[in-house]
Design a protein around this motif. Sequence first.
Motif, PDB file in Angstrom:
ATOM      1  N   PRO A  61       0.813  -1.219   0.000  1.00  0.00           N
ATOM      2  CA  PRO A  61       0.000   0.000   0.000  1.00  0.00           C
ATOM      3  C   PRO A  61       0.850   1.275   0.000  1.00  0.00           C
ATOM      4  O   PRO A  61       0.341   2.363  -0.223  1.00  0.00           O
ATOM      5  CB  PRO A  61      -0.803  -0.106   1.301  1.00  0.00           C
ATOM      6  N   TYR A  62       2.155   1.105   0.266  1.00  0.00           N
ATOM      7  CA  TYR A  62       3.050   2.269   0.272  1.00  0.00           C
ATOM      8  C   TYR A  62       4.100   2.162  -0.827  1.00  0.00           C
ATOM      9  O   TYR A  62       5.211   2.641  -0.674  1.00  0.00           O
ATOM     10  CB  TYR A  62       3.708   2.430   1.650  1.00  0.00           C
ATOM     11  N   GLN A  63       3.722   1.546  -1.946  1.00  0.00           N
ATOM     12  CA  GLN A  63       4.652   1.518  -3.078  1.00  0.00           C
ATOM     13  C   GLN A  63       4.793   2.950  -3.607  1.00  0.00           C
ATOM     14  O   GLN A  63       4.005   3.844  -3.265  1.00  0.00           O
ATOM     15  CB  GLN A  63       4.163   0.551  -4.138  1.00  0.00           C
ATOM     16  N   PRO A  64       5.814   3.210  -4.450  1.00  0.00           N
ATOM     17  CA  PRO A  64       6.161   4.603  -4.778  1.00  0.00           C
ATOM     18  C   PRO A  64       5.011   5.497  -5.241  1.00  0.00           C
ATOM     19  O   PRO A  64       4.950   6.673  -4.876  1.00  0.00           O
ATOM     20  CB  PRO A  64       7.219   4.441  -5.871  1.00  0.00           C
ATOM     21  N   VAL A  65       4.098   4.956  -6.016  1.00  0.00           N
ATOM     22  CA  VAL A  65       3.053   5.823  -6.559  1.00  0.00           C
ATOM     23  C   VAL A  65       2.147   6.398  -5.462  1.00  0.00           C
ATOM     24  O   VAL A  65       1.504   7.435  -5.639  1.00  0.00           O
ATOM     25  CB  VAL A  65       2.216   5.074  -7.634  1.00  0.00           C
ATOM     26  N   GLU A  66       2.121   5.760  -4.308  1.00  0.00           N
ATOM     27  CA  GLU A  66       1.288   6.257  -3.207  1.00  0.00           C
ATOM     28  C   GLU A  66       1.721   7.672  -2.785  1.00  0.00           C
ATOM     29  O   GLU A  66       0.911   8.458  -2.316  1.00  0.00           O
ATOM     30  CB  GLU A  66       1.347   5.286  -2.023  1.00  0.00           C
ATOM     31  N   ARG A  67       2.995   7.979  -3.007  1.00  0.00           N
ATOM     32  CA  ARG A  67       3.466   9.320  -2.649  1.00  0.00           C
ATOM     33  C   ARG A  67       2.615  10.391  -3.344  1.00  0.00           C
ATOM     34  O   ARG A  67       2.308  11.428  -2.780  1.00  0.00           O
ATOM     35  CB  ARG A  67       4.945   9.457  -3.062  1.00  0.00           C
ATOM     36  N   ARG A  68       2.213  10.109  -4.587  1.00  0.00           N
ATOM     37  CA  ARG A  68       1.415  11.089  -5.333  1.00  0.00           C
ATOM     38  C   ARG A  68      -0.067  10.752  -5.330  1.00  0.00           C
ATOM     39  O   ARG A  68      -0.907  11.626  -5.314  1.00  0.00           O
ATOM     40  CB  ARG A  68       1.908  11.167  -6.780  1.00  0.00           C
ATOM     41  N   VAL A 123       0.747  -4.329   6.115  1.00  0.00           N
ATOM     42  CA  VAL A 123       2.021  -4.945   5.720  1.00  0.00           C
ATOM     43  C   VAL A 123       2.672  -4.059   4.675  1.00  0.00           C
ATOM     44  O   VAL A 123       2.029  -3.695   3.685  1.00  0.00           O
ATOM     45  CB  VAL A 123       1.819  -6.335   5.084  1.00  0.00           C
ATOM     46  N   THR A 124       3.941  -3.733   4.888  1.00  0.00           N
ATOM     47  CA  THR A 124       4.635  -2.913   3.898  1.00  0.00           C
ATOM     48  C   THR A 124       6.141  -3.128   3.980  1.00  0.00           C
ATOM     49  O   THR A 124       6.662  -3.577   5.007  1.00  0.00           O
ATOM     50  CB  THR A 124       4.304  -1.409   4.089  1.00  0.00           C
ATOM     51  N   LYS A 125       6.809  -2.777   2.868  1.00  0.00           N
ATOM     52  CA  LYS A 125       8.276  -2.725   2.874  1.00  0.00           C
ATOM     53  C   LYS A 125       8.741  -1.276   2.790  1.00  0.00           C
ATOM     54  O   LYS A 125       9.933  -1.032   2.628  1.00  0.00           O
ATOM     55  CB  LYS A 125       8.834  -3.456   1.644  1.00  0.00           C
ATOM     56  N   SER A 126       7.822  -0.366   2.865  1.00  0.00           N
ATOM     57  CA  SER A 126       8.155   1.003   2.482  1.00  0.00           C
ATOM     58  C   SER A 126       8.350   1.947   3.655  1.00  0.00           C
ATOM     59  O   SER A 126       7.604   1.917   4.634  1.00  0.00           O
ATOM     60  CB  SER A 126       7.045   1.549   1.583  1.00  0.00           C
ATOM     61  N   THR A 127       9.319   2.833   3.483  1.00  0.00           N
ATOM     62  CA  THR A 127       9.541   3.891   4.469  1.00  0.00           C
ATOM     63  C   THR A 127       8.454   4.968   4.383  1.00  0.00           C
ATOM     64  O   THR A 127       8.320   5.778   5.292  1.00  0.00           O
ATOM     65  CB  THR A 127      10.906   4.559   4.215  1.00  0.00           C
ATOM     66  N   LEU A 128       7.711   4.955   3.300  1.00  0.00           N
ATOM     67  CA  LEU A 128       6.686   5.988   3.107  1.00  0.00           C
ATOM     68  C   LEU A 128       5.615   5.949   4.194  1.00  0.00           C
ATOM     69  O   LEU A 128       4.944   6.950   4.440  1.00  0.00           O
ATOM     70  CB  LEU A 128       6.054   5.815   1.717  1.00  0.00           C
ATOM     71  N   ILE A 129       5.498   4.841   4.860  1.00  0.00           N
ATOM     72  CA  ILE A 129       4.491   4.754   5.935  1.00  0.00           C
ATOM     73  C   ILE A 129       4.752   5.797   7.021  1.00  0.00           C
ATOM     74  O   ILE A 129       3.831   6.240   7.715  1.00  0.00           O
ATOM     75  CB  ILE A 129       4.427   3.323   6.529  1.00  0.00           C
ATOM     76  N   GLU A 130       5.999   6.253   7.133  1.00  0.00           N
ATOM     77  CA  GLU A 130       6.308   7.300   8.130  1.00  0.00           C
ATOM     78  C   GLU A 130       5.449   8.548   7.917  1.00  0.00           C
ATOM     79  O   GLU A 130       5.101   9.232   8.861  1.00  0.00           O
ATOM     80  CB  GLU A 130       7.783   7.716   8.027  1.00  0.00           C
TER      81      GLU A 130
END
Length: 369
Positions: free
Chosen positions: A132-139, A161-168
Motif C-alpha cells: 500500500p506504500y509503493q512509490p506511486v502512493e506518494r502522489r 504490511v509494507t516494505k516502504s519507508t513511506l508509511i512514516e
Amino acid sequence: MANLVASSSSLFPTDLPSGNGLVGIARLAADGQTIDSGYQVEFRSLKVRSILNRTSSRRGLTFGRSINPYRGCEFACRYCYARYTHEFMDLRRPEDFERLIFLKQDAAWLLRQELRQLRADEEIAMGTATDPYQPVERRALITRSLLEVIAQCRRLRIGIVTKSTLIERDIDLLQAIAAHNRLVVHLTITTTNARLARLLEPRAPRPDLRFETLRKLRRAGLQAGVLCSPLLPGITDKPSALDRVAAAAKAADASFFCAQPLFLKSCSKETYLGFVREHFPELESMYRKRFDADAFVSRAYARRMREMVRTVTRKHGLCERSTDALLTRELGGLDETPDAQPGQGSLFETVLPRKPGKREVPRRQRLSA
Ligand code: SF4
C-alpha cells in the motif's frame, strides 16, 4: 489524486487485452485509462465495485477483510506470490505485475460505504497482495485516503504490511487509528544485506531504512514488528542470516518478529527461478527438486525453520507472533479470487511473549502475509 491525470497514450499499447469478450475485473482493467508513467512503469486507473474484500478459504472459513489500494506492485520482489492477481485481469506476463500498476478509483468513498457492513472487532488487513506504500502512493494518496476513513472508526482490528519507508508520512493518522482500534504494522524485512535486498526486492527501500522506519513507528507508540518472510532456501534461511535480522529488529525495538518459508506458486516460480539461475546458479537444481512437484516446502523443512525462528526470537528477547504458517496444505489453500490473499487472519494474532522452556501447544494453523 493530484497530478495523476488520465491520458489516452500507453507505454504498453499492444500488451493490454482488448475489452471484447472480457468480464468482471478483466473487463474493468481493460477499460482503465493511462494516468501516468515512470521508468518502465505505467499507471492506470481501475474502476472497482468494492474496496473491502472478504477473504475466505475453500472450506468457506472467513479470515477477515482485506484492502489493496493498488493492483500490481512496483517493488518487483523476485519471490512475490501475488503476481497471479494480474492474471485475473488477463495480464499473464509476470513482469506486467510490476510494470502495469492499477490505481483503484474512488477507494475512500467505497470504503466509507462498505465499512457500514462491518461489526466491531472485524479484522481488516491492508497490503496483503500489493504494497500500500509503493512509490506511486506518494502522489496518488489512496492509502492515506483510506486511513483517513478508518481513523473515523472504532474497535476495528487493522493490520498493515509494507516494505516502504513511506508509511512514516502517515504516522499521525496511524496514531489516530490506534487510539480507538487495534493496529499492528508489519515491516517486511528479509535480509540485512543491502546488496542482496537490491537483487531480491529491486525497488523496495534498503533494509537499514526499513529498520529506521520501524524505530520511528515504535517511538510514535505504535505496535510494529518485523515479518522476515519469505525465508529463501540456501539464501536467507541460515541461522546467522536470520540472527542478523532478529538482532536488528531488536535494536529497532520491534514489537514482534516472525518468519515463514518460501512457497512458489506457478505465477511466481519462473520469475524466482530466473533470479536464482542468474545470481545463485548452484542452487537451481535444489530449488527444482524442492518445488517442481509442490509449491510448498516439506513439513520437515518448515519445522526446522520454525525452530530456528524460535531460537532467534528467544535469544534476542523478541516477542513471537502467534502464527505458524504462511500458506500450508493443512489450510487447504485460499480461494483464488482477486485480493484473496494469505495473511488476513494472522495479522492480528500478534505478539505473544515467549516463555523459555514452556512446552509448545499446537495452535490452529493460520495464514500469514
Ligand atoms: S512488496 Fe510485496 S506485493 Fe510488492 S512486489 Fe514485493 S512481495 Fe510483491
